[in-house]
Design a protein around this motif. Sequence first.
Motif, PDB file in Angstrom:
ATOM      1  N   VAL A 234      33.951  32.756  40.319  1.00 57.27           N
ATOM      2  CA  VAL A 234      32.854  32.986  39.380  1.00 57.27           C
ATOM      3  C   VAL A 234      33.441  33.620  38.118  1.00 57.27           C
ATOM      4  CG1 VAL A 234      30.655  34.165  38.984  1.00 57.27           C
ATOM      5  CG2 VAL A 234      31.203  33.299  41.262  1.00 57.27           C
ATOM      6  N   CYS A 256      23.621  36.221  43.291  1.00 51.28           N
ATOM      7  CA  CYS A 256      23.543  37.187  42.177  1.00 51.28           C
ATOM      8  C   CYS A 256      23.617  38.617  42.712  1.00 51.28           C
ATOM      9  CB  CYS A 256      22.235  37.011  41.404  1.00 51.28           C
ATOM     10  SG  CYS A 256      22.187  35.502  40.419  1.00 51.28           S
ATOM     11  N   ILE A 259      27.180  39.469  43.724  1.00 53.70           N
ATOM     12  CA  ILE A 259      28.043  39.671  42.555  1.00 53.70           C
ATOM     13  C   ILE A 259      27.758  41.029  41.927  1.00 53.70           C
ATOM     14  CG2 ILE A 259      28.642  38.839  40.233  1.00 53.70           C
ATOM     15  CD1 ILE A 259      27.896  35.978  41.249  1.00 53.70           C
ATOM     16  N   SER A 260      26.467  41.338  41.715  1.00 52.74           N
ATOM     17  CA  SER A 260      26.143  42.612  41.053  1.00 52.74           C
ATOM     18  C   SER A 260      26.565  43.791  41.926  1.00 52.74           C
ATOM     19  CB  SER A 260      24.668  42.687  40.673  1.00 52.74           C
ATOM     20  OG  SER A 260      23.865  42.525  41.797  1.00 52.74           O
ATOM     21  N   SER A 268      20.567  43.606  39.540  1.00 48.84           N
ATOM     22  CA  SER A 268      20.871  42.201  39.198  1.00 48.84           C
ATOM     23  C   SER A 268      19.720  41.602  38.378  1.00 48.84           C
ATOM     24  CB  SER A 268      21.095  41.377  40.467  1.00 48.84           C
ATOM     25  OG  SER A 268      19.941  41.416  41.279  1.00 48.84           O
ATOM     26  N   SER A 272      21.764  35.849  35.878  1.00 47.32           N
ATOM     27  CA  SER A 272      21.607  34.520  36.475  1.00 47.32           C
ATOM     28  C   SER A 272      22.965  33.853  36.652  1.00 47.32           C
ATOM     29  CB  SER A 272      20.725  33.657  35.572  1.00 47.32           C
ATOM     30  OG  SER A 272      20.551  32.369  36.132  1.00 47.32           O
ATOM     31  N   LEU A 273      22.994  32.903  37.590  1.00 47.17           N
ATOM     32  CA  LEU A 273      24.174  32.050  37.749  1.00 47.17           C
ATOM     33  C   LEU A 273      24.001  30.846  36.839  1.00 47.17           C
ATOM     34  CD1 LEU A 273      24.501  31.879  41.616  1.00 47.17           C
ATOM     35  CD2 LEU A 273      26.215  32.841  40.097  1.00 47.17           C
ATOM     36  N   PHE A 324      28.433  33.850  35.660  1.00 46.39           N
ATOM     37  CA  PHE A 324      27.393  34.833  35.947  1.00 46.39           C
ATOM     38  C   PHE A 324      27.172  35.611  34.659  1.00 46.39           C
ATOM     39  CE2 PHE A 324      26.162  39.129  37.627  1.00 46.39           C
ATOM     40  CZ  PHE A 324      25.000  38.753  38.286  1.00 46.39           C
TER      41      PHE A 324
END
Length: 546
Positions: A234, A256, A259-260, A268, A272-273, A324
């Motif tokens: 990502v 999401c 990732i956050s 998050s 967005s992705l 992201f």
Amino acid sequence: MTRPQPEVVVLVTMTPDQRQESVRVSQVILPEKEERQTPYTLEEFSYDYFRPPPKHTLSRVMVTKNRGKDKLWSCSREPLKQPLLKKVVNHEELSQEACMAFIAIMKYMGDYPSRRTRAVNDLTDQIFEGALKDEPLKDEIVCQIIKQLTDNHVKYSEEKGWELLWLCTGLFPPSNNLLPHVQKFLQAKKHHLLSPDCMQRLQKALRNGSRKYPPHLVEVEAIQHKTTQIFHKVYFPDDSDEAFEVESSTKAKDFCHNISGRLMLKSSEGFSLFVKITDKVISVPDGDFFFDFVRHLTDWIRKARHVKDGGAAMVPSLTYQVFFMKKLWTNTVPGNDSMADSIFHYYQELPKYLRGYHKCSREEVHQLAALIYRVKFEEDNSHFQTTSKILKDLVPQDQIRLQSPDDWKRSIMTLFIKQSGKTREDAKLSFLKIIYKWPTFGSAFFEIKQTTDPNYPETLLIAINKHGVSLIDPKTKDILTTHPFTKISNWSSGNTYFHITIGNLVRGSKLLCETSLGYKMDDLLTSYISQMLTTMTKQRTSRGNK
């Protein structure tokens, strides 16, 4: 004459690649102390739900010979002439589809002659596509795969069958009637490497529901390489990237959140992705399964290209990248989340500023240039010697010619010295705090052409942000008008346009825009309005509960 052993028969039907793989699989030495359990079959399930086996009117000797063939729930080297399940048999179209899917299963497992050159997911598409469209076929496909794994004495074929079961359990759960039998089958085969993973995938499919599209190429390749973990790279706006595990059941929202969490962001929300494929960057809806979205997108672009090229050329596999980023800036306040400011907000706002989309004073431009310089080079002032070369990275493009390079150098250097001691992170935050004061902070900008309203210039800059949709004069950067989301009644987009209706559908005013980015404007407007409606509903609910 006697019929050769299944192991010999199957070697004839395999492609050269499958034969090579079969030899490799047969040489794998299994642990000697393997707990042997009585295999669980679909026999019990078949009494109530399978079609009855064909009636035999021959002698007892023939009946004994045929008994093995009548085990509909057991592995077969012959294609099915009818589906297994009663609920599918009486539906002509589904029956046909079920029998074709079984042939594809046999081809995948090396039990049926197959041409060598084909895309990796051709057969898996043929197996699962129908089931994802028609509910009754879901149980049919699960039963067909378990059937081919029951009493299958060809090692290669069995291993390929397990790959299919692994893919299947990641796509959809079986019905409540079939579920306990699938669980018992997996429990009885718990010594198999893929069985525990299939069990987990089954639980997630029950929780998250059914996918819409067959397995993505990445999923098929992963299991064919005996990998049950898929890691996806990502990319972030600060040019860094990280690998994250993505499962068949991963939805964009979960992705999401993961990732956050890893990046230690406070929330998050608003992130967005985005998938970048060919020349498009498209946001992944929160509720979509990640692999479904990518699959849908690649299929759509492939079809569009196929039509464009007249369908003659073979379309190459489409590579894509995942980003992201912050998408909705409604609650973004610089200083509230230092990690988000450092990785996302600064690097997403900087290019828009340098393109000259904001209206700002000369003094602000000098201040911001000094801060951008500090982010790039910290305390190193040697780059001021070549100011003319780096001006485009420090000053909005439409402002560069307003001063000579020497004047820019003097102004920026004076402020740079004043800011001495500021770290790179401090400079990023100071930059954001200045931009935050502007009404166009956190906007997505679109350069469009319009001829519907003579009061506005033909070329317009449209900014979509938390305030609504602003129309901006591209020369003066003046905001001509801002339409709040509550006043927007309708909008639509296509390959070359974006249309928006302000106010009442009958008496409202329309703005017709020429743009190739209509899909982005449409998505952004939809997302902001959806967020606004969700917030309004929450506020009403909380008021009602007081």
